[in-house]
Design a protein around this motif. Structure first.
Motif, PDB file in Angstrom:
ATOM      1  N   ARG A  27      72.759 102.765  69.967  1.00 21.09           N
ATOM      2  CA  ARG A  27      73.883 101.963  70.454  1.00 21.09           C
ATOM      3  C   ARG A  27      75.048 102.813  70.946  1.00 21.09           C
ATOM      4  O   ARG A  27      75.984 102.292  71.547  1.00 21.09           O
ATOM      5  N   THR A  28      75.013 104.115  70.667  1.00 19.02           N
ATOM      6  CA  THR A  28      76.094 104.994  71.123  1.00 19.02           C
ATOM      7  C   THR A  28      75.942 105.260  72.617  1.00 19.02           C
ATOM      8  O   THR A  28      74.817 105.257  73.145  1.00 19.02           O
ATOM      9  N   PRO A  29      77.046 105.498  73.326  1.00 17.66           N
ATOM     10  CA  PRO A  29      76.971 105.707  74.788  1.00 17.66           C
ATOM     11  C   PRO A  29      76.073 106.862  75.189  1.00 17.66           C
ATOM     12  O   PRO A  29      75.397 106.791  76.228  1.00 17.66           O
ATOM     13  N   ALA A  30      76.038 107.933  74.387  1.00 14.59           N
ATOM     14  CA  ALA A  30      75.268 109.120  74.763  1.00 14.59           C
ATOM     15  C   ALA A  30      73.759 108.871  74.758  1.00 14.59           C
ATOM     16  O   ALA A  30      73.021 109.475  75.540  1.00 14.59           O
ATOM     17  N   LEU A  31      73.276 107.984  73.862  1.00 21.10           N
ATOM     18  CA  LEU A  31      71.832 107.780  73.713  1.00 21.10           C
ATOM     19  C   LEU A  31      71.370 106.388  74.150  1.00 21.10           C
ATOM     20  O   LEU A  31      70.173 106.115  74.104  1.00 21.10           O
ATOM     21  N   LYS A  32      72.282 105.555  74.573  1.00 23.38           N
ATOM     22  CA  LYS A  32      71.935 104.175  74.892  1.00 23.38           C
ATOM     23  C   LYS A  32      70.932 104.107  76.052  1.00 23.38           C
ATOM     24  O   LYS A  32      71.098 104.770  77.071  1.00 23.38           O
ATOM     25  N   GLY A  33      69.874 103.333  75.817  1.00 23.05           N
ATOM     26  CA  GLY A  33      68.873 103.137  76.856  1.00 23.05           C
ATOM     27  C   GLY A  33      67.825 104.219  76.945  1.00 23.05           C
ATOM     28  O   GLY A  33      66.928 104.149  77.790  1.00 23.05           O
ATOM     29  N   ASN A  34      67.878 105.236  76.076  1.00 22.42           N
ATOM     30  CA  ASN A  34      66.887 106.318  76.091  1.00 22.42           C
ATOM     31  C   ASN A  34      65.680 105.920  75.246  1.00 22.42           C
ATOM     32  O   ASN A  34      65.641 106.126  74.038  1.00 22.42           O
ATOM     33  N   LYS A  35      64.671 105.339  75.870  1.00 24.04           N
ATOM     34  CA  LYS A  35      63.511 104.827  75.159  1.00 24.04           C
ATOM     35  C   LYS A  35      62.669 105.926  74.527  1.00 24.04           C
ATOM     36  O   LYS A  35      61.916 105.679  73.577  1.00 24.04           O
ATOM     37  N   ALA A  36      62.746 107.152  75.039  1.00 21.23           N
ATOM     38  CA  ALA A  36      61.935 108.256  74.500  1.00 21.23           C
ATOM     39  C   ALA A  36      62.319 108.609  73.070  1.00 21.23           C
ATOM     40  O   ALA A  36      61.537 109.238  72.350  1.00 21.23           O
ATOM     41  N   LEU A  37      63.541 108.213  72.654  1.00 19.16           N
ATOM     42  CA  LEU A  37      64.029 108.558  71.316  1.00 19.16           C
ATOM     43  C   LEU A  37      63.799 107.435  70.302  1.00 19.16           C
ATOM     44  O   LEU A  37      64.211 107.554  69.155  1.00 19.16           O
ATOM     45  N   THR A  38      63.159 106.358  70.720  1.00 15.35           N
ATOM     46  CA  THR A  38      62.920 105.254  69.796  1.00 15.35           C
ATOM     47  C   THR A  38      61.659 105.522  68.975  1.00 15.35           C
ATOM     48  O   THR A  38      60.739 106.229  69.423  1.00 15.35           O
TER      49      THR A  38
END
Length: 541
Positions: free
Chosen positions: A295-306
């Motif tokens: 949810r943080t701006p730096a990682l938001k939307g980065n599916k590779a880190l889920t």
């Protein structure tokens, strides 16, 4: 037992041969292991009741048969399902640990550690990795430590040959480190929970032997290894260059992930739940943390880190390989092959002070081929020594480190084999001899460390037994009018030792010359102290 009993042995050997020759045959070891596990259980179904040689299980089947159950129903519900439950504990533990380690790696947590390691000298790096693995394994466990260290090696070493070699030494160190800690290996956990060893004693009695099992191979390799290895950093390969993660986030994931791995044995001690419960609970906690970070701006939307994306990169083939191997070994345990093996070991014609050293040493060698869990479980069922008896401590060492001799002989070895795709034959040529030398050196160290005390204890027990016999002879001589009996063969005076043991073994004390004779098969009245034994018949004097 019928012919299927022996066919199962042949199929087991053939299956292991296919696993060992994975690369020449060009058949993945996981396929061979799964087919082996299914084939052995199928053969038991075909062979029927007469395939089961294990006396305890045979009795359980007969009890279930009286209640109307068939052999197949009993085998599936009472044995296959039970063993599958135990196997599932290991598989879920492995799945949780591998996912946590992959999460830490994906977030770049291990880069914090690898950036601190500057040396590329093979000898210096070997000592660093092995000693670190040795102590980590005592705190975590050998399988989790191996997963962590092999993942680190991927970040530090470029060439496959070097990675395989250092991964092989990690297996040795992880297994050795796990033997001197009550929570470092499955077998030591079994002995600890079963009340066979205490925490302090297992550390004091096995630490030096475990240390020697890796120090001796390290000394040998210090004279053989030359030059430096190639590091990916030197080639400019930043594995996470496309993902911008702050150092604070990396440190957070590293600390939480490693903290969870360390907390698993603590969780088990507090709750008495199996370790896999702590592992999957810890995975759930780390999963929630990563969801919040998304949810943080730096990682938001980065599916590779889920976590769902990371789960696709977990080596499922290694987990299925475990399933096949453990199913195959469970089949041998149910049939009774392992019971037959344990009984044959117990007939070794040696004095007790040396016999149990030899039995433990052989069990350690066998654990390189057969999973050490059923071997140790069988020993726990066969022997009733008191807590902290040297046999329990030595078998903890042998069963833990002996598995290093073959890469498929331990959970740590199988984990490394799956992660790095290490070839069975390569390991046999490059690592097995070093593992055997280290294993033997540690075993000799344990014997030298404990043999004098064991001999002293045996001598003390012998003196106490002799004093008891003399004391009881005096008491009974005062209670009964014992007359001298002359010119009579096989004359015996029953000792109190016979009476206290319910005459299970009647020791005859000859009244004429003080010599000892053995009176067997006599049904004495336990209150008769003086009897004439002639041709295995007794008449009251």
């Amino acid at each position: 037992m019928n012919s299927i009993f022996y066919i199962i042995i042949l199929v087991f050997v053939a299956g292991y041969g296919c696993i060992a020759l994975e690369h020449p045959l060009k058949i993945n070891k996981t396929a061979s292991a799964l087919l082996l596990g299914v084939a052995l259980w199928t053969l038991m179904i075909v062979g029927g009741e007469s395939t089961i040689f294990n006396p305890d299980l045979h009795q359980l089947f007969q009890n279930s048969e009286t209640s109307g159950g068939s052999f197949i129903d009993w085998l599936v519900q009472n044995e296959l399902v039970v063993h599958l439950g135990g196997i599932a504990e290991i598989l879920f533990f492995l799945l949780g640990a591998m996912t946590i380690v992959e999460l830490i790696d994906t977030y770049g947590g291990f880069k914090i550690i690898t950036d601190k390691i500057k040396t590329t000298s093979r000898v210096k790096f070997l000592w660093l990795v092995v000693i670190l693995t040795f102590f980590m394994s005592a705190v975590l466990d050998n399988m989790t430590t191996t997963i962590v260290m092999v993942t680190l090696l991927r970040k530090l070493i470029t060439t496959k040959e070097d990675r395989w070699f250092f991964s092989g030494m990690v297996v040795l160190a992880a297994n050795a480190g796990g033997t001197w800690s009550p929570i470092g290996d499955v077998t030591t956990i079994m002995l600890w929970v079963g009340g066979k060893v205490s925490t302090v004693n297992i550390i004091l009695k096995t630490f030096l032997a475990s240390l020697m099992s890796i120090v001796v191979p390290l000394i040998i390799l210090s004279f053989r290894l030359k030059g430096n290895f190639t590091s990916p950093q030197q080639e400019g390969n930043d594995l996470k260059k496309d993902i911008q993660i702050s150092s604070n986030t990396r440190l957070l994931i590293l600390c939480i992930g490693v903290g969870i791995l360390i907390f698993v044995p603590v969780f088990k001690s507090i709750t008495h739940l199996p370790p896999y419960m702590g592992m999957i609970g810890g995975l759930a906690l780390l999963w929630i943390v990563t969801e919040l970070l998304q949810r943080t701006p730096a990682l938001k939307g980065n599916k590779a880190l889920t976590v769902p994306a990371i789960l696709t990169r977990v080596d499922v083939a290694s987990i299925l390989f475990f399933l096949g191997i453990l199913l195959a070994v469970a089949a041998l345990q149910v049939c009774g092959h392992l019971v037959l093996l344990a009984n044959s070991l117990d007939t070794i014609p040696l004095a007790d002070s040396g016999k149990y050293f030899v039995i433990s040493y052989i069990i350690g060698l066998l654990s390189a081929v057969i999973d050490n869990v059923p071997l140790v479980a069988g020993a726990m069922g066969m022997y009733s020594f008191e807590m902290d008896h040297y046999f329990w401590e030595f078998i903890a060492y042998c069963a833990g480190t002996g598995g290093s001799i073959l890469i498929i002989g331990s959970a740590a070895g199988v984990a490394a084999m799956g992660l790095e795709k290490i070839d069975f034959i390569w390991y046999l040529k490059k690592i097995s001899l070093l593992a055997f030398i280290g294993y033997t050196a540690g075993a000799l160290t344990f014997i030298a460390q404990n043999y004098h005390g064991i001999q002293s204890k045996h001598a003390e027990n012998e003196i106490q037994n002799n004093q008891m016999i003399e004391h009881e002879k005096t008491i009974y001589s005062s209670q009964w009018n014992i007359q001298s009996v002359e010119n009579t063969d096989n004359v015996c005076l029953l000792s109190q030792a016979c009476i206290k043991n319910n005459l299970s073994e009647n020791i005859a004390l000859a009244t004429e010359n003080g010599g000892k004779e053995l009176c067997k098969n006599n049904n004495h009245n336990p209150y008769i102290s003086l009897s004439l034994c002639e041709n295995n018949s007794v008449r009251q004097q």
